[in-house]
Design a protein around this motif. Structure first.
Motif, mmCIF file in Angstrom:
data_model
loop_
_atom_site.group_PDB
_atom_site.id
_atom_site.type_symbol
_atom_site.label_atom_id
_atom_site.label_comp_id
_atom_site.label_asym_id
_atom_site.label_seq_id
_atom_site.Cartn_x
_atom_site.Cartn_y
_atom_site.Cartn_z
ATOM 1 N N CYS A 285 -1.020 17.193 3.276
ATOM 2 C CA CYS A 285 -0.567 17.710 1.974
ATOM 3 C C CYS A 285 -0.528 16.650 0.873
ATOM 4 C CB CYS A 285 0.810 18.350 2.124
ATOM 5 S SG CYS A 285 2.117 17.195 2.556
ATOM 6 N N LYS A 286 -0.920 15.400 1.186
ATOM 7 C CA LYS A 286 -0.995 14.296 0.223
ATOM 8 C C LYS A 286 0.359 13.900 -0.382
ATOM 9 C CE LYS A 286 -5.502 14.219 0.527
ATOM 10 N NZ LYS A 286 -5.848 14.050 1.920
ATOM 11 N N THR A 287 1.453 14.180 0.327
ATOM 12 C CA THR A 287 2.777 13.755 -0.129
ATOM 13 C C THR A 287 2.969 12.272 0.172
ATOM 14 O OG1 THR A 287 3.648 15.950 0.365
ATOM 15 C CG2 THR A 287 5.263 14.197 0.122
ATOM 16 N N LYS A 288 3.570 11.536 -0.754
ATOM 17 C CA LYS A 288 3.816 10.107 -0.560
ATOM 18 C C LYS A 288 4.930 9.919 0.470
ATOM 19 C CE LYS A 288 4.016 6.059 -3.522
ATOM 20 N NZ LYS A 288 4.217 5.609 -4.881
ATOM 21 N N LEU A 289 4.662 9.085 1.493
ATOM 22 C CA LEU A 289 5.620 8.864 2.571
ATOM 23 C C LEU A 289 6.311 7.508 2.468
ATOM 24 C CD1 LEU A 289 3.380 10.180 5.485
ATOM 25 C CD2 LEU A 289 5.176 11.436 4.294
ATOM 26 N N PHE A 290 5.534 6.437 2.292
ATOM 27 C CA PHE A 290 6.075 5.080 2.259
ATOM 28 C C PHE A 290 5.379 4.251 1.198
ATOM 29 C CE2 PHE A 290 6.191 5.531 7.108
ATOM 30 C CZ PHE A 290 7.517 5.903 7.145
ATOM 31 N N LYS A 291 6.054 3.197 0.763
ATOM 32 C CA LYS A 291 5.423 2.050 0.114
ATOM 33 C C LYS A 291 5.632 0.927 1.119
ATOM 34 C CE LYS A 291 4.927 1.258 -4.183
ATOM 35 N NZ LYS A 291 4.990 0.976 -5.590
ATOM 36 N N VAL B 86 0.853 -1.179 0.000
ATOM 37 C CA VAL B 86 0.000 0.000 0.000
ATOM 38 C C VAL B 86 0.891 1.233 0.000
ATOM 39 C CG1 VAL B 86 -1.975 -1.065 1.158
ATOM 40 C CG2 VAL B 86 -0.198 -0.031 2.534
ATOM 41 N N ASP B 87 0.376 2.322 -0.557
ATOM 42 C CA ASP B 87 1.073 3.602 -0.533
ATOM 43 C C ASP B 87 0.513 4.404 0.630
ATOM 44 O OD1 ASP B 87 2.598 3.073 -2.820
ATOM 45 O OD2 ASP B 87 0.973 3.713 -4.130
ATOM 46 N N ILE B 88 1.394 4.990 1.415
ATOM 47 C CA ILE B 88 0.996 5.771 2.579
ATOM 48 C C ILE B 88 1.305 7.230 2.294
ATOM 49 C CG2 ILE B 88 1.355 6.100 5.046
ATOM 50 C CD1 ILE B 88 2.181 3.129 5.130
ATOM 51 N N TYR B 89 0.278 8.086 2.486
ATOM 52 C CA TYR B 89 0.366 9.511 2.176
ATOM 53 C C TYR B 89 0.123 10.357 3.413
ATOM 54 C CZ TYR B 89 -0.258 7.903 -2.637
ATOM 55 O OH TYR B 89 -0.110 7.255 -3.838
ATOM 56 N N CYS B 90 0.671 11.563 3.425
ATOM 57 C CA CYS B 90 0.382 12.550 4.473
ATOM 58 C C CYS B 90 -1.068 13.002 4.283
ATOM 59 C CB CYS B 90 1.336 13.729 4.342
ATOM 60 S SG CYS B 90 0.989 15.097 5.470
#
Length: 83
Positions: A20-26, A13-17
């Motif tokens: 601000c919807k910035t990508k944090l982790f895969k 899964v992709d984890i976002y803030c």
């Protein structure tokens, strides 16, 4: 206490803030529940510069901790979303 499963889950899964919807982790997530913690060994790609802080808005989204003797990030409620 039991350790997390040695066999990594297949689903990523992709984890976002949330702010601000910035990508944090895969992340290799097991199960279908809410994201409460992220074991560091299951993080496939890390897009953060400083641990537990969003690279764009500098918001703290997690706390560094040990869960069942394994290093993990404990997520702060409502700070992250996943897809």
């Amino acid at each position: 206490m039991a350790k997390p499963n040695k066999k990594q889950p297949n689903k990523t899964v992709d984890i976002y803030c949330a702010k601000c919807k910035t990508k944090l982790f895969k992340y290799r997530k097991g199960g279908k529940g809410a994201l409460v913690k992220c074991f560091k060994e299951r993080i496939v790609e890390d897009y953060t510069v400083t641990p537990c802080h969003c690279p764009n808005c500098k918001l703290e989204f997690a706390r560094d901790t040990l869960v069942r003797g394994t290093p993990a990030y404990k997520m702060i409620g409502g700070k992250v979303t996943m897809k």
